[in-house]
Structure formats: structure tokens, C-alpha cells
Design an enzyme around this catalytic site. Structure first.
Site, PDB file in Angstrom:
ATOM      1  N   ASP A  47     -22.022  39.509  47.103  1.00  0.00           N
ATOM      2  CA  ASP A  47     -22.411  38.802  48.328  1.00  0.00           C
ATOM      3  C   ASP A  47     -21.903  39.423  49.633  1.00  0.00           C
ATOM      4  O   ASP A  47     -21.447  38.699  50.536  1.00  0.00           O
ATOM      5  CB  ASP A  47     -21.943  37.330  48.259  1.00  0.00           C
ATOM      6  CG  ASP A  47     -22.587  36.553  47.120  1.00  0.00           C
ATOM      7  OD1 ASP A  47     -23.331  37.148  46.327  1.00  0.00           O
ATOM      8  OD2 ASP A  47     -22.344  35.331  47.016  1.00  0.00           O
ATOM      9  N   ASP A  85     -26.369  36.059  47.438  1.00  0.00           N
ATOM     10  CA  ASP A  85     -26.567  34.616  47.504  1.00  0.00           C
ATOM     11  C   ASP A  85     -27.975  34.442  48.089  1.00  0.00           C
ATOM     12  O   ASP A  85     -28.303  35.071  49.105  1.00  0.00           O
ATOM     13  CB  ASP A  85     -25.494  34.044  48.444  1.00  0.00           C
ATOM     14  CG  ASP A  85     -25.023  32.654  48.073  1.00  0.00           C
ATOM     15  OD1 ASP A  85     -24.990  32.320  46.871  1.00  0.00           O
ATOM     16  OD2 ASP A  85     -24.674  31.895  49.003  1.00  0.00           O
ATOM     17  N   HIS A  87     -30.579  31.475  48.742  1.00  0.00           N
ATOM     18  CA  HIS A  87     -30.904  30.052  48.694  1.00  0.00           C
ATOM     19  C   HIS A  87     -32.284  29.730  49.269  1.00  0.00           C
ATOM     20  O   HIS A  87     -32.750  30.400  50.203  1.00  0.00           O
ATOM     21  CB  HIS A  87     -29.873  29.242  49.488  1.00  0.00           C
ATOM     22  CG  HIS A  87     -28.475  29.342  48.943  1.00  0.00           C
ATOM     23  ND1 HIS A  87     -28.164  29.132  47.614  1.00  0.00           N
ATOM     24  CD2 HIS A  87     -27.292  29.612  49.559  1.00  0.00           C
ATOM     25  CE1 HIS A  87     -26.857  29.274  47.441  1.00  0.00           C
ATOM     26  NE2 HIS A  87     -26.306  29.566  48.598  1.00  0.00           N
ATOM     27  N   HIS A  91     -31.787  24.052  50.391  1.00  0.00           N
ATOM     28  CA  HIS A  91     -30.876  24.080  49.247  1.00  0.00           C
ATOM     29  C   HIS A  91     -29.877  22.920  49.244  1.00  0.00           C
ATOM     30  O   HIS A  91     -29.360  22.534  50.306  1.00  0.00           O
ATOM     31  CB  HIS A  91     -30.121  25.415  49.203  1.00  0.00           C
ATOM     32  CG  HIS A  91     -29.505  25.679  47.881  1.00  0.00           C
ATOM     33  ND1 HIS A  91     -28.167  25.494  47.628  1.00  0.00           N
ATOM     34  CD2 HIS A  91     -30.066  26.073  46.709  1.00  0.00           C
ATOM     35  CE1 HIS A  91     -27.925  25.788  46.354  1.00  0.00           C
ATOM     36  NE2 HIS A  91     -29.058  26.147  45.781  1.00  0.00           N
ATOM     37  N   HIS A 120     -27.004  28.904  54.929  1.00  0.00           N
ATOM     38  CA  HIS A 120     -26.628  30.326  54.842  1.00  0.00           C
ATOM     39  C   HIS A 120     -27.479  31.029  53.794  1.00  0.00           C
ATOM     40  O   HIS A 120     -27.983  30.390  52.859  1.00  0.00           O
ATOM     41  CB  HIS A 120     -25.136  30.467  54.497  1.00  0.00           C
ATOM     42  CG  HIS A 120     -24.800  29.962  53.119  1.00  0.00           C
ATOM     43  ND1 HIS A 120     -24.591  28.629  52.857  1.00  0.00           N
ATOM     44  CD2 HIS A 120     -24.681  30.611  51.932  1.00  0.00           C
ATOM     45  CE1 HIS A 120     -24.330  28.475  51.567  1.00  0.00           C
ATOM     46  NE2 HIS A 120     -24.396  29.648  50.969  1.00  0.00           N
ATOM     47  N   LYS A 145     -28.860  34.946  43.226  1.00  0.00           N
ATOM     48  CA  LYS A 145     -28.378  33.714  42.596  1.00  0.00           C
ATOM     49  C   LYS A 145     -28.410  32.573  43.602  1.00  0.00           C
ATOM     50  O   LYS A 145     -28.418  32.811  44.816  1.00  0.00           O
ATOM     51  CB  LYS A 145     -26.947  33.931  42.079  1.00  0.00           C
ATOM     52  CG  LYS A 145     -25.989  34.297  43.203  1.00  0.00           C
ATOM     53  CD  LYS A 145     -24.631  34.658  42.688  1.00  0.00           C
ATOM     54  CE  LYS A 145     -23.700  35.032  43.804  1.00  0.00           C
ATOM     55  NZ  LYS A 145     -23.475  33.982  44.810  1.00  0.00           N
ATOM     56  N   CYS A 190     -17.313  32.980  45.316  1.00  0.00           N
ATOM     57  CA  CYS A 190     -18.212  33.750  44.441  1.00  0.00           C
ATOM     58  C   CYS A 190     -17.495  34.845  43.654  1.00  0.00           C
ATOM     59  O   CYS A 190     -17.850  35.111  42.512  1.00  0.00           O
ATOM     60  CB  CYS A 190     -19.378  34.286  45.254  1.00  0.00           C
ATOM     61  SG  CYS A 190     -20.443  32.917  45.794  1.00  0.00           S
TER      62      CYS A 190
HETATM   63  C1  VGL Z   1     -20.284  31.678  48.769  1.00  0.00           C
HETATM   64  C2  VGL Z   1     -19.997  29.578  49.640  1.00  0.00           C
HETATM   65  C3  VGL Z   1     -21.338  29.323  49.495  1.00  0.00           C
HETATM   66  C4  VGL Z   1     -19.663  32.979  48.405  1.00  0.00           C
HETATM   67  C5  VGL Z   1     -21.623  31.431  48.613  1.00  0.00           C
HETATM   68  O1  VGL Z   1     -20.383  34.015  48.364  1.00  0.00           O
HETATM   69  O2  VGL Z   1     -18.439  33.005  48.130  1.00  0.00           O
HETATM   70  N1  VGL Z   1     -19.484  30.742  49.274  1.00  0.00           N
HETATM   71  N2  VGL Z   1     -22.140  30.251  48.980  1.00  0.00           N
HETATM   72 ZN    ZN Z   2     -24.225  29.952  48.952  1.00  0.00          ZN
END
Ligand code: VGL
Ligand code: ZN
Length: 247
Positions: A47, A85, A87, A91, A120, A145, A190
Site C-alpha cells: 500500500d 488498497d 476500495h 466502502h 481513501h 484488496k 496493513c
Molecule cells: C490501511 C487503514 C485503512 C493500511 C488501509 O494500508 O494500513 N489502513 N486502509
Molecule cells: Zn483501506
């Protein structure tokens, strides 16, 4: 009796001699405690997206600092996977979808506790793109994901319901991978969930601490490290990897 004893003694001496290398001083490489990722090791870059660095919608403090470290350390790897990430605009992990709720509060979703985040990493938006400076031309797979509207997925292996697989474990197994190194954003979400699931799937697992940065929400970073260390995840820095920093 005597002959049996002397036989055993001679046998012991013989096997001792046989285990001694004949040219120990020329054959043995110098001892090094550095890790040397082989062709069964995979670097998983988690990510490193615009939404998670300065100027993004869910910025991780000092998040962009992981980029040069990941670029450099990636040179020690034959195998690299990148995650995003990814979404839907509506979401369930977005506070905006829960009237009256604010980012960083928690709610209970059908699969359990869920932190609510600012919107996000919406599919196809600039925020969801990989950070520009990330240079991983040899990366072999991009795994996305968190694309099921109702299920979050911090882990690159398993969505937050605990049973919807992303397919990554099967991919790694099919490629003969036995060891993973995890780095990226965020250490306590993550990266940690990916590392924990990697252990569950049976991979030897390292987290490269200086190639990761944390959100650290109410002690989440310390808690994540406790869980990772209890699960047998090794905490390392890029300096423990052979070849980086290069001499
Ligand atoms: C993440 C919060 C929400 C991450 C992803 O990549 O750590 N944190 N979505
Ligand atoms: Zn996320």
C-alpha cells in the site's frame, strides 16, 4: 568386550575425521549474519499509495520516507509483489457511509470491530495510485484488496471477515515461495495484518521496520508488534539484508 569397545572408539574417531572439511580455510565463506533473500523469498510491498503519504486523504506520518528504502532494498530480491488498497466509493470502512459517525471511531460490522476511516484509495482515483517515486520495475504481481463493498481487507492474504481469500497465499505457494519480507504502509494495519496472515499460511516472515511507517492509533503500533512477535514474525531493518546498504 575389549574388541567391541576399541571398535567403537575407532569408529568415533573415524566419523569425527570424516566430518572435518579438508580445506576448511579455503572452502568456508566468511561468516555473515546478514540475510540473503533467495529465489524462494518474496518482498511484499504494502500500500505505498498516494492516499497514505503526505497530501493524501489518510496520510501516514513520514509515509513517503519508505520509498527510497523500499527502492533500494528491492534490489536484493528476485521476487516482488505490490499491494494496493482498492476500495469502492461507498466502502463500509469509510466513516462517510455511517451517518453520525466520524473517522477513527470504531463500529461493529457483521464480521466484527471495524475502525472507520476517511474516504481513501478509491478504485481508479489518483489517491489509489502507487506513489510516483516507487521504482519496482521487476515487481511480478499487483494484488488489490478491500474491493468488496462490505468487507475491509488490511491483510494482503485474507479479508477482514477472516474467510474471503485474496488468493495471494495460493499464488506464493504455486511459485514455491517459503519466505516473505513485508514493508510499506501502515506498519500497524496493513503491514501487520499481512505479516500475521503470512505466518498463519506457514511462511517464514520478516517485517522491514525502517521500510514501513505506522498510523499509531491509540497504541496500535505497540499492540501490532506484540502480536507479530508472538506469532513469530521477525522484526528487522534494511541493514540486516545482504547487499543493502551496498559497500
Ligand atoms: C490501511 C487503514 C485503512 C493500511 C488501509 O494500508 O494500513 N489502513 N486502509
Ligand atoms: Zn483501506
Amino acid at each position: 568386550m575389549y574388541s567391541l569397545l576399541s571398535c567403537l572408539r575407532i569408529g568415533a574417531v573415524c566419523s569425527l575425521l570424516m566430518t572435518m572439511p579438508s580445506h576448511a580455510q579455503t572452502v568456508a565463506p566468511p561468516a555473515t549474519d546478514k540475510l540473503r533473500p533467495n529465489d524462494r523469498a518474496m518482498l511484499i510491498v504494502v500500500d505505498v499509495q498516494n492516499c497514505f503519504v503526505e497530501g493524501g486523504s489518510l496520510p501516514v506520518k513520514d509515509g513517503a520516507a519508505v520509498v527510497p528504502v523500499i527502492n533500494a532494498v528491492s534490489q536484493a530480491f528476485d521476487n516482488i509483489v505490490v499491494t494496493q488498497d482498492w476500495h469502492t466509493p461507498d466502502h463500509a470502512s469509510f466513516a462517510s457511509q455511517h451517518p453520525g459517525r466520524k473517522p477513527f471511531e470504531t463500529i461493529d460490522l457483521p464480521y466484527g470491530r471495524q475502525v472507520l476511516w476517511p474516504d481513501h484509495c478509491v478504485q481508479g482515483t489518483p489517491g489509489a495510485a502507487l506513489v510516483d517515486g516507487l521504482r519496482l520495475p521487476r515487481a511480478q504481481l499487483v494484488i488489490r484488496k478491500g474491493f468488496h463493498r462490505g468487507i475491509d481487507s488490511y491483510s494482503a492474504f485474507m479479508e477482514a471477515d477472516g474467510r474471503t481469500s485474496t488468493g495471494l497465499a495460493a499464488y506464493l505457494q504455486a511459485r514455491g515461495i517459503d519466505t516473505v519480507y513485508v514493508a510499506g504502509l501502515a506498519t500497524d494495519f496493513c503491514v501487520a495484518w499481512t505479516a500475521l496472515d503470512a505466518r498463519k499460511a506457514g511462511f517464514a516472515t520478516f517485517v522491514i521496520d525502517d521500510a514501513s511507517r505506522a498510523i499509531d492509533l491509540d497504541g496500535s503500533l505497540a499492540a501490532a508488534w506484540r502480536r507479530m512477535q508472538a506469532a513469530g514474525v521477525a522484526r528487522i531493518t534494511s541493514r540486516s539484508i545482504e547487499g543493502w546498504p551496498r559497500p
